[in-house]
Design a protein around this motif. Structure first.
Motif, short mmCIF file in Angstrom:
data_model
loop_
_atom_site.label_atom_id
_atom_site.label_comp_id
_atom_site.label_asym_id
_atom_site.label_seq_id
_atom_site.Cartn_x
_atom_site.Cartn_y
_atom_site.Cartn_z
N GLU B 392 -9.77 21.85 20.49
CA GLU B 392 -10.19 21.67 21.74
C GLU B 392 -8.92 22.19 22.83
OE1 GLU B 392 -11.43 17.94 22.63
OE2 GLU B 392 -13.13 18.11 21.08
N ARG B 393 -7.63 21.81 22.58
CA ARG B 393 -6.38 22.13 23.35
C ARG B 393 -6.18 23.43 23.06
NH1 ARG B 393 -3.11 17.00 21.23
NH2 ARG B 393 -4.60 15.59 22.19
N ARG B 394 -6.35 24.24 22.06
CA ARG B 394 -6.23 25.53 22.00
C ARG B 394 -6.92 26.49 22.77
NH1 ARG B 394 -8.48 29.44 19.41
NH2 ARG B 394 -9.74 27.86 18.10
N LYS B 395 -8.46 26.33 22.89
CA LYS B 395 -9.39 26.73 23.63
C LYS B 395 -9.01 26.74 25.08
CE LYS B 395 -13.03 26.17 20.31
NZ LYS B 395 -14.19 25.26 20.27
N THR B 396 -8.72 25.48 25.46
CA THR B 396 -8.16 25.03 26.94
C THR B 396 -7.14 26.00 27.40
OG1 THR B 396 -8.96 22.66 26.55
CG2 THR B 396 -7.60 23.12 28.52
#
Lengths: 324, 549
Positions: B392-396
Motif C-alpha cells: 500500500e505504501r509503495r503504491k501510494t
C-alpha cells in the motif's frame, strides 16, 4: 578407519567455533536488535523501559561478553532462551517444529530419489530420444515454476472445486473426534499436496545429476569391455553401469542431510505448516539472536556430520577409495 | 478481541501491518447486511478465526504482537474497557471517582468475580499487576503510563486507589486487562518463566483449551464468567500465514471469520457461495497513513512548501488506486466520527495550480526549462523512504511521485528493510520524507508524536515538529478529565496541524471483516464488531461444531 573418524570429529570443534563467531558477528551487525524490533514506534515505550529490556536480554554488555556467555551455555548443550517476547528455551521452540519438518523432507526426498534416479538413468540410456526431451522439459518445469503459484492452483482444484483434499494445515478441526484410522487418513490427506509439490520442485536436480553420471559412465572403457565380451544391453546397463552411476548419489545424499531440517518459508506459509523454515525466518526478522544462533549451530553440525557421513559411505561402497 | 491494546502498537513492520489488515479495531458500523434476530440465542458452536500470525506470550504485558493481545484479551478482563461507542466504562470496576484536583482515581471493584480456579479477583490482584508492570525486572514495553503514578493503594478488597504525580487523563484507560494478574498464582515467581505465558489463568469470558504452536489456539467459554456465559462455546484461532490460503480456507468453509483485503472485499467475494454463507462488514480502522517531512531539512521549513505539496497530491486518487476506495481521506491524526475528530479543519483538495502558485511565491521556479523547479541553483528533489513489504505504501509513493512531477518536484522512492529503515534512517533523522502509518489511539492524547519534547533519539516526533501552541494544548488535554475541555484542545490541535501540514495526511483505511452467516447478534458500532463477542450466538438449528467435554 576409527582413527580417521575420530580425527574428523575433533576437527569439527574448531570449525564449529569459527562458524559460530562469524554468525554471531553477522547477526549482530544487522541493523536493529530484538529490543528495537519489539518496541520501535511504540508510543508507550520509554527510554527507561528500553534499558530494562536490553538488560533483560543481556544486550547491555559488550559483544565479546555476550558471545562468551552464549558459548558458556553452549558447551553444556544449552542453547539459551529465545529473545522473542515468549522467552521460551530455544531448544523447545526448535523441538516442537522439528518432527514435521524432518518428516516432510524425508518423504519428499524419498519420492525424489524414487522418481528422479530412474528418470535420469533412462534419459541417459535413451539420450536425445523423445522420452529424454520430455523428461527434461517436465523436470525443468518443476524446477522453474513458482511453488506458491502452483500450490494455490492445486488448492483451488483439489481443495475447492473437486473437494478431494484439505487446503492447508496438518489436521482437520474435528481431528480429535476421529477414529484412529481416520486420524491417520486425515494426516495423510493433509500431507499429500505439500509432499508432492516439494518433490516436484526437487526432481530436476537429482534427475539431471544421475543423467549426466550415467552418460559419463556408459562411455567408460569397462562398459565397452562389457559390450565387447557379448553381454546383453540390459546386463551392460543395469549390472555394470548402474552400480557405478549410483556412487555420486551417495555423496549428494550425505550433503542433503542438513537440508532435512531446512524448510522453505514460502512453502510453509502457503500450506500453513508450522515448520523450521518459518521459525528461522521470523527469528531473523525479529533479530532473535539466540534462536538464530541455535538453528545455525544445529545446521552447521548436521552439515559437518553429513559431509563426514558422505565420505565414509563413499569409502564403504567404492572399493577404489580407501581411507588410510 | 477488544483490541484496546493493539492501538498501543504501531502498524509498521510487515508483521504489524499485516496484522493490521485483519485488525478488528474499527468505527461506525456501515453494515453490509442486517443483523437480524430470528431464533432465540443458544449456547454452543465454535467460531474459527483465521490469523496470519501466532501469539507469542499470553501475559499481555510481556507481549508486543496483536495476536497475543487478541487471545489474552479474551481470557483477561481489566478494570475499565471501551464500550461500543468508545466511552470508557467499568469492567471489573463497577465505578470510579476522580478527585477534584484530578490527581486521584478510586476504583470500586465488583464483588464475586472469580479467577478460573475459583479464587476471587480483588484489588490485591490489580495492585500485584501494577507492581509487576513497574518492576524493573519485568521486560514490558507498557510501563510508561504507570510510571506517572505517584502512589497506588489497596484501600480494601474492593477498592483500589491510584494517585498521579500530575493529572493524567490518558492514564484512566491504561487500567485495562494488561495490568490485572492473579496474585495467588504469580506471586514470588519469575513472570517471564511462568506457565501463564502459555496457559492463561484469567477472569475473562474464555479459557485456554489447547495451544499448538504455529497451528492453532483453542479457547472454550468460561461458564462462570461474571457477565454471564458466552453463547459461543469455542473459539479457534487458526494460524495461516498466507492470506491467499486463508481466503481459500474461508471459501472451503474451514474458517468462519477473517479480515479481507479491498480486492477480496470488492471483487472476489461476489460469488453465490459467499453471498449465501457470509456477511461482510465495513468500518474505519484505527489507523492512518501519511507522508511526513523531516522539518530539519531546509527544503521543508516553509509551511507554504508543505501546503503546496499537499495541494499537488490527489488523496482521492490514492484512496481509489491503493484501497479501491475502501477508506476515507485523512485530515489529521484522528479517526473521522470520533468525539475528538474535528471535521472542519482546512482541507487540501487536489489543486495543482494552487500548488504551483504557492511554490512560485516561495521562490521556486523552473528557470532552465527541464520541468523541475529550482531555487538558488538547487533543484527541488528529495527522496521518500518507506519500508519493504508494504505494498500500500509503495503504491501510494508511486502515485505521489507522479503528481509531484507535474508541479515540478522530483522525488525518488527508496524501500528499506524494516529494522534498517527505523534504526538507520528514522531514528537518526537521516531522511527527507517518509510514508508511514500510525495506529490511532482511542484516547486522543498525542504527546508522544507531536510534542516538541519528543524529538530525541528513538522518540516518535522524528519529523521534529515544534509548535508552542500545540505543546500547550497537548498538556491541557492531558491534565483534565473533562471531555468538553479536552475536545476543544484537540479540535484546535487539528486546526493547527492542518494549517502547518507537517504531515500530508493521506487516508484512513476501512477494516473489512467477513463472518459466517450463522453467527448472529453482531451489531457494528463505533468500536467495530467484536466488542460484544460474548453476545454473538448461533441458533440451535444452525450450529456446525459441537464441543465434547
Amino acid at each position: 578407519m576409527a582413527t580417521y573418524i575420530l580425527k574428523r570429529l575433533f576437527g569439527m570443534i574448531p570449525l564449529l567455533f569459527g562458524i559460530t563467531i562469524v554468525s554471531f558477528l553477522v547477526i549482530h551487525l544487522a541493523p536493529g536488535s530484538p529490543v528495537t524490533i519489539q518496541t520501535d514506534l511504540n508510543p508507550k515505550m520509554t527510554a527507561e523501559a528500553r534499558e530494562r529490556l536490553l538488560k533483560f536480554y543481556g544486550l547491555d554488555k559488550p559483544l565479546h561478553v555476550q558471545y562468551y556467555n552464549w558459548v558458556k551455555h553452549l558447551v553444556t548443550f544449552d542453547l539459551g532462551r529465545s529473545f522473542a517476547t515468549d522467552n521460551r528455551p530455544v531448544i523447545d521452540k526448535i523441538k516442537e517444529r522439528l518432527p514435521i519438518t524432518i518428516f516432510i523432507n524425508v518423504l519428499s526426498l524419498f519420492l525424489i530419489l524414487m522418481i528422479a534416479i530412474p528418470l535420469g538413468i533412462l534419459s541417459a540410456v535413451y539420450q536425445n530420444s523423445l522420452f529424454d526431451r520430455s523428461t527434461t522439459v517436465f523436470v525443468f518445469i518443476g524446477f522453474a515454476i513458482p511453488t506458491f503459484w502452483l500450490a494455490l492452483l492445486l488448492m483451488i482444484l483439489f481443495g475447492i472445486q473437486l473437494d478431494w483434499l484439505p487446503i492447508s494445515g496438518l489436521k482437520s478441526v474435528n481431528y480429535e473426534y476421529l477414529s484412529a484410522f481416520n486420524q491417520l487418513k486425515d494426516r495423510a490427506a493433509h500431507l499429500l499436496m505439500p509432499v508432492l509439490l516439494s518433490a516436484f520442485g526437487g526432481l530436476a536436480g537429482f534427475s539431471r545429476y544421475s543423467r549426466s553420471n550415467m552418460l559419463e559412465i556408459i562411455r567408460q572403457d569397462y562398459i565397452t569391455t562389457a559390450r565387447a565380451k557379448g553381454l546383453s544391453e540390459s546386463q551392460v546397463i543395469y549390472k555394470h553401469a548402474l552400480r557405478n552411476a549410483f556412487l555420486p548419489i551417495v555423496t549428494i545424499l550425505g550433503l542433503s542431510i542438513p537440508a532435512l531440517i531446512g524448510g522453505s518459508v514460502i512453502f510453509e506459509s502457503i500450506f500453513a505448516i508450522p515448520g523450521l523454515g518459518q521459525l528461522f525466518y521470523n527469528a531473523v526478522m525479529g533479530r532473535d539472536y539466540s534462536l538464530v544462533m541455535g538453528e545455525l549451530v544445529i545446521g552447521a553440525l548436521l552439515t559437518m556430520l553429513g559431509n563426514l557421513l558422505a565420505d565414509i559411505s563413499y569409502a564403504l561402497v567404492d572399493p577404489r577409495i580407501r581411507i588410510k | 478481541m477488544k483490541n484496546i491494546f493493539l492501538v498501543f502498537g504501531l502498524l509498521c513492520s510487515i508483521f504489524f501491518v499485516s496484522c493490521e489488515e485483519r485488525s478488528k479495531a474499527p468505527d461506525q458500523g456501515k453494515k453490509e447486511a442486517q443483523t437480524d434476530r430470528v431464533a432465540p440465542p443458544a449456547y454452543g458452536d465454535t467460531i474459527i478465526e483465521g490469523s496470519i500470525g501466532d501469539a507469542s506470550n499470553l501475559i499481555a504485558m510481556l507481549a508486543s504482537d496483536s495476536a497475543s493481545f487478541d487471545i489474552a484479551g479474551l481470557c483477561y478482563n481489566g478494570l475499565v474497557k471501551y464500550d461500543k461507542d468508545l466511552n470508557l466504562v467499568g469492567d471489573l470496576a463497577e465505578s470510579w471517582d476522580i478527585s477534584a484536583d484530578n490527581l486521584t482515581i478510586s476504583f470500586h471493584l465488583r464483588k464475586g468475580v472469580k479467577w478460573q480456579d475459583g479464587v476471587e479477583c480483588t484489588a490485591h490482584d490489580v495492585m500485584f499487576g501494577y507492581q509487576t508492570i513497574i518492576s524493573p525486572n519485568t521486560p514490558t514495553a507498557y510501563a510508561g503510563d504507570f510510571q506517572e503514578v505517584a502512589k497506588a493503594e489497596v484501600i480494601d478488597k474492593y477498592t483500589f486507589r491510584v494517585t498521579y504525580k500530575k493529572p493524567f487523563a490518558p492514564g484512566l484507560a491504561s487500567w485495562g486487562s494488561v495490568v490485572v494478574l492473579p496474585k495467588h498464582i504469580l506471586e514470588g515467581q519469575d513472570i517471564t518463566k511462568s506457565s501463564l505465558t502459555r496457559a492463561p489463568m484469567g477472569n475473562g469470558p474464555y479459557k485456554l483449551k489447547e495451544w499448538k504452536t504455529g497451528e492453532k489456539i483453542e479457547l472454550v467459554s468460561n461458564h462462570d464468567y461474571f457477565e454471564g456465559r458466552p453463547y459461543v462455546d469455542g473459539f479457534v484461532y487458526k494460524i495461516i500465514p498466507d492470506t491467499a490460503t486463508m481466503f481459500l480456507e474461508l471459501q472451503a468453509g474451514n474458517i468462519d471469520f477473517m479480515g479481507l483485503s479491498p480486492l477480496q472485499y470488492l471483487r472476489q467475494t461476489k460469488t453465490k457461495t459467499f453471498q449465501e454463507n457470509f456477511r461482510k462488514y465495513k468500518y474505519l480502522s484505527f489507523t492512518y497513513t501519511y507522508m511526513g517531512f523531516n522539518l530539519l531539512n531546509p527544503l521543508f521549513q516553509d509551511k507554504r512548501v508543505r501546503q503546496a505539496i499537499s495541494y499537488a497530491i490527489n488523496k482521492n486518487e490514492i484512496l481509489e488506486g491503493v484501497l479501491l476506495g475502501l477508506g476515507e481521506v485523512a485530515t489529521g491524526p484522528y479517526k473521522p466520527g470520533t468525539w475528538q475528530y474535528n471535521p472542519e479543519v482546512k482541507a487540501f483538495p487536489f489543486d495543482p495550480e494552487k500548488a504551483k502558485a504557492l511554490l512560485k511565491e516561495t521562490g521556486w521556479a523552473d528557470a532552465d526549462g527541464d520541468g523541475i523547479l529550482e531555487k538558488n541553483g538547487k533543484r527541488f528533489e528529495f527522496t521518500v523512504i518507506l519500508n519493504q513489504g508494504n505494498n500500500e505504501r509503495r503504491k501510494t509513493g508511486e502515485i505521489i511521485q507522479r503528481r509531484l512531477t507535474e508541479v515540478g518536484i522530483k522525488i525518488k522512492i527508496r524501500t528499506l528493510e524494516w529494522a534498517a529503515f527505523i534504526n538507520e534512517y528514522i531514528d537518526k533523522k537521516n531522511f527527507e520524507a517518509t510514508i508511514l502509518g500510525w495506529t490511532i489511539g482511542q484516547d486522543p492524547d498525542v504527546f508522544d508524536i507531536w510534542h516538541s519534547s519528543k524529538t530525541h533519539f528513538k522518540e516518535l516526533n522524528f519529523i521534529s515538529y515544534k509548535n508552542e501552541e500545540v505543546d500547550r494544548l497537548i498538556m491541557e488535554g492531558r491534565h483534565t478529565f473533562d471531555r468538553e475541555k479536552r475536545k476543544q484542545a484537540y479540535y484546535r490541535i487539528q486546526e493547527i496541524l492542518a494549517e502547518d501540514q507537517p504531515y500530508v495526511f493521506l487516508y484512513v483505511p476501512y477494516a473489512l471483516p467477513i463472518i459466517h452467516m450463522r453467527f448472529r447478534g453482531i451489531e457494528p458500532a463505533a468500536a467495530g464488531i467484536t466488542y460484544n463477542f460474548t453476545k454473538w450466538y448461533v441458533t440451535k438449528a444452525e450450529q456446525k461444531y459441537t464441543i465434547q467435554p
